[in-house]
Design an enzyme around this catalytic site. Structure first.
Site, short mmCIF file in Angstrom:
data_model
loop_
_atom_site.label_atom_id
_atom_site.label_comp_id
_atom_site.label_asym_id
_atom_site.label_seq_id
_atom_site.Cartn_x
_atom_site.Cartn_y
_atom_site.Cartn_z
N ALA A 47 -15.34 18.09 3.83
CA ALA A 47 -15.20 16.61 4.24
C ALA A 47 -16.06 16.18 5.33
O ALA A 47 -16.34 14.86 5.63
CB ALA A 47 -13.84 16.29 4.89
N ARG A 48 -16.83 17.00 5.91
CA ARG A 48 -17.97 16.48 6.95
C ARG A 48 -19.12 16.13 6.39
O ARG A 48 -20.11 15.41 6.91
CB ARG A 48 -18.29 17.60 7.88
N GLU A 49 -19.33 16.01 4.94
CA GLU A 49 -20.46 15.81 4.09
C GLU A 49 -19.98 14.25 3.67
O GLU A 49 -19.75 14.08 2.47
CB GLU A 49 -20.48 16.66 3.01
N ARG A 107 -14.97 20.29 7.89
CA ARG A 107 -15.69 21.22 7.07
C ARG A 107 -14.48 21.74 6.08
O ARG A 107 -14.61 21.94 4.97
CB ARG A 107 -16.42 22.36 7.62
N ASN A 150 -14.12 25.46 -0.62
CA ASN A 150 -14.92 25.83 -1.73
C ASN A 150 -15.34 27.12 -1.56
O ASN A 150 -16.43 27.70 -2.20
CB ASN A 150 -16.31 24.82 -1.61
N ARG A 151 -14.50 28.05 -1.00
CA ARG A 151 -14.56 29.66 -1.15
C ARG A 151 -13.20 30.04 -1.48
O ARG A 151 -13.07 31.17 -1.56
CB ARG A 151 -14.90 29.95 0.25
N SER A 181 -23.40 17.66 0.50
CA SER A 181 -24.70 17.24 1.26
C SER A 181 -24.70 18.43 2.20
O SER A 181 -23.82 18.77 2.75
CB SER A 181 -24.69 15.79 1.67
N TYR A 182 -25.95 18.66 2.56
CA TYR A 182 -27.23 17.79 2.13
C TYR A 182 -28.17 19.07 1.61
O TYR A 182 -28.01 20.04 2.06
CB TYR A 182 -27.87 17.38 3.57
N GLU A 189 -26.07 18.67 -4.49
CA GLU A 189 -26.38 18.47 -3.26
C GLU A 189 -27.14 17.19 -3.04
O GLU A 189 -28.34 17.21 -3.42
CB GLU A 189 -27.08 19.73 -2.54
#
Length: 345
Positions: free
Chosen positions: A116-118, A161, A182-183, A237-238, A304
């Site tokens: 979520a930081r992206e 994150r 995402n892991r 990102s990024y 990305e």
């Protein structure tokens, strides 16, 4: 490797790395300043515009995004909101299904903000919603896409994150929060392959596969739609990459040529918009090993987004670049989907 350092420690840290011959440079002098700028921008746009309108020149809060999805469904007869579960904090996990009707269609699933930081990942998915739902009169390709595909679009919340799970319930590592979603997906889940067993690590993979309500909900939804979902696009990102599985091994999937061809069609279209050069390839060969990813679980694609690896903005991409990112990916999505249509006949 990107490292965040406290201001009072920067000089000592910098000199220490230089003393051992490390090539190091300061990319962002004041990360908090960038965050404050975007926070102030968001404050002025807390509420979604009427009906189907939302600003694409600012980053939005969770509540605004959630309300926007409801507004889109209310304003359009081809869109409906589906709640697939809840976050660890009890917030609804919403997606928007866009369909012009008919039976036997394949579907393309897209989400952004699983990290979520992206911020621009979520913003780009919102931009794509506007293009697919409300742009049929201005873009003839939209009708073609809707004739061939249903679309599932899931923008997610921004800032962290990891999710907000209390990792202490599973370990003795201290008061660290969160699992890297995402892991955490249950396809060749392996914390030692691009993840971590340490709850204090940004890439903590959780105590077991699919241990988190977010991954469990998304996994159930993908499973329930089986082979109807022909492509899955997972926006991050990024870095400017268009990646395809696998993330757990460098062994290529049997259909890698099809994946590569569609990805290159998208990358070429993206380059034609603002001249961004996206690198195409398999996860582990182009980027790094990362077992337990959403793209492996769905065997789709991870994208990305901008900025590139040398940007001074990192994850805090200025809101002024949201539209440019959306324009690029919209062109890439259309080319990507057209490539699938051509190969599927």
């Amino acid at each position: 490797m990107d490292i965040h350092v406290l201001p009072e420690e920067l000089d000592k840290f910098h000199k220490g790395l230089q003393s051992i011959g490390t090539d190091v440079k300061v990319v962002i002098n004041d990360l908090q300043k960038l965050i404050d700028i975007e926070k102030n921008s968001t404050t002025g746009h807390r509420e979604a515009r009427a009906a189907h309108l939302i600003s694409h020149t600012t980053y939005h809060t969770f509540n605004t995004i959630s309300s926007y999805l409801d507004s889109v469904a209310a304003a359009s007869n081809i869109a409906q909101v589906v709640t697939i579960g809840q976050t660890t904090e009890g917030r609804p996990l919403k997606l928007l299904k866009v369909s012009s009707g008919g039976t036997g269609k394949k579907a393309i699933f897209m989400d952004g903000g699983i990290h979520a930081r992206e911020w621009v990942a979520s913003a780009t998915v919102i931009y794509l919603i506007d293009q697919i739902v409300f742009n049929q009169n201005r873009d003839s390709q939209v009708a073609t896409l809707l004739n061939h595909f249903d679309f599932y679009l899931m923008p997610m919340e921004r800032l962290w994150r990891k999710n907000r799970a209390d990792a202490d319930r599973f370990s003795f590592f201290g008061s660290c929060k969160g699992v890297d979603l995402n892991r955490n997906f249950g396809y060749h889940w392996n914390p030692d392959a691009g993840g971590s067993r340490d709850p204090c690590n940004d890439i903590y993979a959780g105590h077991s596969a699919m241990s988190e309500p977010e991954t469990a909900a998304l996994g159930r939804y993908l499973d329930s739609h089986g082979s109807s979902i022909i492509a899955y696009l997972n926006f991050h990102s990024y870095g400017e990459y268009w990646l395809y599985p696998w993330g757990y091994t460098s062994t290529l999937p049997t259909d890698w040529r099809d994946l590569d061809h569609a990805a290159r069609a998208a990358a070429n279209a993206i380059h034609g918009v603002h001249h961004a050069s996206f690198t195409v390839g398999e996860d582990t060969r182009v980027l790094y090993v990362a077992a337990g990813g959403a793209d492996d679980y769905a065997k789709g694609h991870a994208v990305e987004l901008r900025p590139d690896d040398n940007s001074r903005y990192g994850f805090v991409l200025p809101a002024s670049q949201i539209i440019s990112s959306g324009q690029e990916i919209w062109a890439g999505l259309k080319a990507f989907a057209a490539d699938i249509i051509q190969r599927e006949g």
